[in-house]
Design a protein around this motif. Structure first.
Motif, PDB file in Angstrom:
ATOM      1  N   ASN A 120      54.982  27.567  15.787  1.00 32.07           N
ATOM      2  CA  ASN A 120      55.581  28.584  14.926  1.00 32.07           C
ATOM      3  C   ASN A 120      54.481  29.425  14.284  1.00 32.07           C
ATOM      4  O   ASN A 120      53.715  28.947  13.447  1.00 32.07           O
ATOM      5  CB  ASN A 120      56.429  27.906  13.849  1.00 32.07           C
ATOM      6  CG  ASN A 120      57.228  28.906  13.023  1.00 32.07           C
ATOM      7  OD1 ASN A 120      56.935  30.098  13.002  1.00 32.07           O
ATOM      8  ND2 ASN A 120      58.257  28.425  12.346  1.00 32.07           N
ATOM      9  N   THR A 121      54.413  30.697  14.672  1.00 30.19           N
ATOM     10  CA  THR A 121      53.366  31.594  14.165  1.00 30.19           C
ATOM     11  C   THR A 121      53.795  32.387  12.935  1.00 30.19           C
ATOM     12  O   THR A 121      53.049  33.260  12.479  1.00 30.19           O
ATOM     13  CB  THR A 121      52.942  32.589  15.266  1.00 30.19           C
ATOM     14  OG1 THR A 121      54.067  33.403  15.619  1.00 30.19           O
ATOM     15  CG2 THR A 121      52.425  31.863  16.496  1.00 30.19           C
ATOM     16  N   ASN A 122      54.965  32.099  12.388  1.00 31.78           N
ATOM     17  CA  ASN A 122      55.470  32.901  11.261  1.00 31.78           C
ATOM     18  C   ASN A 122      54.525  32.904  10.071  1.00 31.78           C
ATOM     19  O   ASN A 122      54.481  33.868   9.300  1.00 31.78           O
ATOM     20  CB  ASN A 122      56.842  32.390  10.830  1.00 31.78           C
ATOM     21  CG  ASN A 122      57.927  32.705  11.855  1.00 31.78           C
ATOM     22  OD1 ASN A 122      57.758  33.593  12.683  1.00 31.78           O
ATOM     23  ND2 ASN A 122      59.022  31.963  11.815  1.00 31.78           N
ATOM     24  N   GLY A 123      53.753  31.846   9.918  1.00 29.44           N
ATOM     25  CA  GLY A 123      52.844  31.771   8.778  1.00 29.44           C
ATOM     26  C   GLY A 123      51.494  32.411   9.011  1.00 29.44           C
ATOM     27  O   GLY A 123      50.639  32.381   8.123  1.00 29.44           O
ATOM     28  N   LEU A 124      51.302  32.982  10.191  1.00 31.22           N
ATOM     29  CA  LEU A 124      50.014  33.596  10.523  1.00 31.22           C
ATOM     30  C   LEU A 124      50.118  35.110  10.442  1.00 31.22           C
ATOM     31  O   LEU A 124      50.968  35.715  11.086  1.00 31.22           O
ATOM     32  CB  LEU A 124      49.575  33.178  11.925  1.00 31.22           C
ATOM     33  CG  LEU A 124      49.414  31.662  12.147  1.00 31.22           C
ATOM     34  CD1 LEU A 124      48.974  31.379  13.581  1.00 31.22           C
ATOM     35  CD2 LEU A 124      48.414  31.064  11.157  1.00 31.22           C
ATOM     36  N   ASN A 125      49.253  35.724   9.673  1.00 29.92           N
ATOM     37  CA  ASN A 125      49.285  37.171   9.463  1.00 29.92           C
ATOM     38  C   ASN A 125      48.565  37.917  10.583  1.00 29.92           C
ATOM     39  O   ASN A 125      47.660  37.400  11.221  1.00 29.92           O
ATOM     40  CB  ASN A 125      48.629  37.527   8.127  1.00 29.92           C
ATOM     41  CG  ASN A 125      49.363  36.930   6.947  1.00 29.92           C
ATOM     42  OD1 ASN A 125      50.593  36.866   6.937  1.00 29.92           O
ATOM     43  ND2 ASN A 125      48.623  36.486   5.946  1.00 29.92           N
ATOM     44  N   GLY A 126      48.952  39.168  10.765  1.00 22.39           N
ATOM     45  CA  GLY A 126      48.257  40.039  11.694  1.00 22.39           C
ATOM     46  C   GLY A 126      48.587  39.776  13.149  1.00 22.39           C
ATOM     47  O   GLY A 126      49.453  38.966  13.489  1.00 22.39           O
ATOM     48  N   TRP A 127      47.851  40.486  14.007  1.00 21.43           N
ATOM     49  CA  TRP A 127      48.049  40.405  15.452  1.00 21.43           C
ATOM     50  C   TRP A 127      46.711  40.345  16.164  1.00 21.43           C
ATOM     51  O   TRP A 127      45.671  40.670  15.615  1.00 21.43           O
ATOM     52  CB  TRP A 127      48.816  41.629  15.956  1.00 21.43           C
ATOM     53  CG  TRP A 127      50.283  41.595  15.663  1.00 21.43           C
ATOM     54  CD1 TRP A 127      50.896  41.991  14.509  1.00 21.43           C
ATOM     55  CD2 TRP A 127      51.325  41.136  16.534  1.00 21.43           C
ATOM     56  NE1 TRP A 127      52.259  41.822  14.606  1.00 21.43           N
ATOM     57  CE2 TRP A 127      52.553  41.301  15.842  1.00 21.43           C
ATOM     58  CE3 TRP A 127      51.342  40.624  17.825  1.00 21.43           C
ATOM     59  CZ2 TRP A 127      53.771  40.951  16.403  1.00 21.43           C
ATOM     60  CZ3 TRP A 127      52.562  40.282  18.400  1.00 21.43           C
ATOM     61  CH2 TRP A 127      53.768  40.453  17.685  1.00 21.43           C
ATOM     62  N   ALA A 128      46.780  39.912  17.415  1.00 20.60           N
ATOM     63  CA  ALA A 128      45.656  39.961  18.367  1.00 20.60           C
ATOM     64  C   ALA A 128      44.514  39.062  17.912  1.00 20.60           C
ATOM     65  O   ALA A 128      44.755  37.995  17.343  1.00 20.60           O
ATOM     66  CB  ALA A 128      45.232  41.394  18.602  1.00 20.60           C
ATOM     67  N   LEU A 129      43.276  39.466  18.193  1.00 23.08           N
ATOM     68  CA  LEU A 129      42.126  38.606  17.955  1.00 23.08           C
ATOM     69  C   LEU A 129      42.130  38.059  16.534  1.00 23.08           C
ATOM     70  O   LEU A 129      42.264  38.809  15.564  1.00 23.08           O
ATOM     71  CB  LEU A 129      40.841  39.389  18.199  1.00 23.08           C
ATOM     72  CG  LEU A 129      39.552  38.579  18.079  1.00 23.08           C
ATOM     73  CD1 LEU A 129      39.398  37.628  19.254  1.00 23.08           C
ATOM     74  CD2 LEU A 129      38.357  39.515  17.986  1.00 23.08           C
ATOM     75  N   MET A 130      41.970  36.733  16.412  1.00 20.92           N
ATOM     76  CA  MET A 130      42.023  36.084  15.108  1.00 20.92           C
ATOM     77  C   MET A 130      40.626  35.802  14.568  1.00 20.92           C
ATOM     78  O   MET A 130      39.673  35.629  15.320  1.00 20.92           O
ATOM     79  CB  MET A 130      42.808  34.778  15.209  1.00 20.92           C
ATOM     80  CG  MET A 130      44.285  34.973  15.498  1.00 20.92           C
ATOM     81  SD  MET A 130      45.225  33.434  15.391  1.00 20.92           S
ATOM     82  CE  MET A 130      44.656  32.577  16.853  1.00 20.92           C
ATOM     83  N   ASN A 131      40.542  35.718  13.250  1.00 20.84           N
ATOM     84  CA  ASN A 131      39.310  35.271  12.617  1.00 20.84           C
ATOM     85  C   ASN A 131      39.342  33.752  12.498  1.00 20.84           C
ATOM     86  O   ASN A 131      40.249  33.087  13.004  1.00 20.84           O
ATOM     87  CB  ASN A 131      39.116  35.946  11.254  1.00 20.84           C
ATOM     88  CG  ASN A 131      40.274  35.680  10.303  1.00 20.84           C
ATOM     89  OD1 ASN A 131      40.972  34.657  10.384  1.00 20.84           O
ATOM     90  ND2 ASN A 131      40.506  36.601   9.376  1.00 20.84           N
ATOM     91  N   GLU A 132      38.341  33.187  11.812  1.00 17.72           N
ATOM     92  CA  GLU A 132      38.249  31.729  11.738  1.00 17.72           C
ATOM     93  C   GLU A 132      39.358  31.105  10.893  1.00 17.72           C
ATOM     94  O   GLU A 132      39.536  29.883  10.925  1.00 17.72           O
ATOM     95  CB  GLU A 132      36.877  31.310  11.202  1.00 17.72           C
ATOM     96  CG  GLU A 132      36.518  31.859   9.834  1.00 17.72           C
ATOM     97  CD  GLU A 132      35.758  33.178   9.931  1.00 17.72           C
ATOM     98  OE1 GLU A 132      34.898  33.418   9.054  1.00 17.72           O
ATOM     99  OE2 GLU A 132      36.045  33.973  10.853  1.00 17.72           O
ATOM    100  N   ALA A 218      44.012  34.486  19.960  1.00 24.27           N
ATOM    101  CA  ALA A 218      44.681  35.686  19.467  1.00 24.27           C
ATOM    102  C   ALA A 218      46.150  35.406  19.212  1.00 24.27           C
ATOM    103  O   ALA A 218      46.685  34.358  19.593  1.00 24.27           O
ATOM    104  CB  ALA A 218      44.529  36.821  20.487  1.00 24.27           C
ATOM    105  N   LEU A 219      46.803  36.359  18.567  1.00 18.96           N
ATOM    106  CA  LEU A 219      48.242  36.319  18.341  1.00 18.96           C
ATOM    107  C   LEU A 219      48.868  37.459  19.133  1.00 18.96           C
ATOM    108  O   LEU A 219      48.578  38.630  18.877  1.00 18.96           O
ATOM    109  CB  LEU A 219      48.559  36.475  16.849  1.00 18.96           C
ATOM    110  CG  LEU A 219      48.092  35.331  15.956  1.00 18.96           C
ATOM    111  CD1 LEU A 219      48.195  35.726  14.488  1.00 18.96           C
ATOM    112  CD2 LEU A 219      48.919  34.069  16.213  1.00 18.96           C
ATOM    113  N   GLY A 220      49.700  37.104  20.111  1.00 21.86           N
ATOM    114  CA  GLY A 220      50.288  38.139  20.953  1.00 21.86           C
ATOM    115  C   GLY A 220      51.186  37.563  22.019  1.00 21.86           C
ATOM    116  O   GLY A 220      51.961  36.657  21.756  1.00 21.86           O
TER     117      GLY A 220
END
Length: 295
Positions: A120-132, A218-220
């Motif tokens: 579940n990615t609902n708690g993760l902000n933003g899109w694409a390449l992620m930071n640490e 990433a997120l996508g």
């Protein structure tokens, strides 16, 4: 480059001493990896100029270890001017091309990558390449696909063209085709490994035993990982295996072909840019030809 004495000194500083059976596993652009044995257990030591990828690996284990075989990182520290991470050693061998010996292994790889869709990615902000912190660094998936940016290499389109190897017309034609396919790439937000397969996935011949190196996470769209396999190998028929897999699993994936083609072109465009930046003409022409076949 570190010698065996350096590694022994690092292991001692990190509390893993004595360290036996020290062996270099890989030497990449960004990091070096070694295996060693301590108190009857096998470990992996990686050394990098930055700790960001290690922090992403640590976050991947924290979030995913119950659904994906991510090795746990025991320690992250600093050694001289570099950072290091010590993690559990996965059993098995990496899935470089000549280790892919059956459709069962490839299907296990597909199942492992698709299993990440359950997170579940609902708690993760933003899109694409992620930071640490596993926060996406782009406003949208589409923004990243069009960005022509590599977070580990400092180049611009104009610089690549001025250097003489990269062709501005190739970028223009590929980017226009990518833009035509973007409407098919509207996606829910999934966790994407970004560099799956090859030396970042391990198998014991039956099961996938480890998914490592989350530096490109990433997120996508989950299909990006499948497209990465398609583009980056010529000796394993991942496309044919994927068709069999989709049919066998009776998967219904809207606009699958369009999405896969778009992501292969994004991967290809970035690949030729990296080859141009590093002045690797052989890889440049190889990936350029693959990209041209997709246009």
């Amino acid at each position: 480059m570190f010698d065996e004495q350096d590694i022994m000194s690092l292991c001692k500083d990190a509390g893993f001493y004595p360290a036996d059976e020290v062996k270099q596993l890989s030497k990449g652009w960004w990091s070096q990896a070694y295996s060693f044995r301590h108190e009857g257990k096998d470990w992996v030591l990686r050394i990098n100029g930055s700790d960001k990828d290690f922090r992403k690996d640590q976050k991947a284990w924290e979030l995913l270890h119950e659904i994906t075989p991510v090795p746990g990182i025991r320690l992250i520290g600093k050694f001289r001017d570099n950072f290091y991470a010590v993690s559990e050693k996965c059993s098995g061998i990496t899935l470089i091309d000549d280790h892919v010996t059956s459709s069962e292994i490839v299907f296990e790889l597909f199942d492992t990558l698709l299993q990440m869709r359950t997170f579940n990615t609902n708690g993760l902000n933003g899109w694409a390449l992620m930071n640490e912190r596993f926060e996406g660094t782009y406003n949208s998936w589409e923004d990243w696909l069009l960005s022509f940016h590599n977070h580990k290499m400092d180049y611009t389109l104009q610089q690549l063209v001025n250097d003489g190897l990269f062709e501005s017309m190739l970028h223009k034609v590929a980017l226009n085709r990518i833009k035509q396919l973007l409407p098919f790439c509207k996606t829910e937000k999934y966790l994407v490994h970004g560099d799956a397969g090859f030396d970042n996935v391990l198998s014991d011949g039956k099961k996938i035993t480890g998914v490592i190196d989350w530096g490109e996470a990433a997120l996508g769209d989950f299909l990006y990982d499948i497209a990465y396999l398609f583009f980056n190998t010529e000796t394993v028929d991942y496309k044919g295996y994927w068709q069999q897999f989709v049919q066998q699993r009776q998967l219904q994936i809207p606009f699958m072909e369009e999405r896969l083609r778009c992501y292969q072109m994004v991967i290809g465009l970035n690949s030729v840019a990296i080859a141009a930046h590093t002045r690797n003409e052989k890889i440049y022409h190889l990936d350029r030809n693959k990209l041209m076949q997709l246009l």
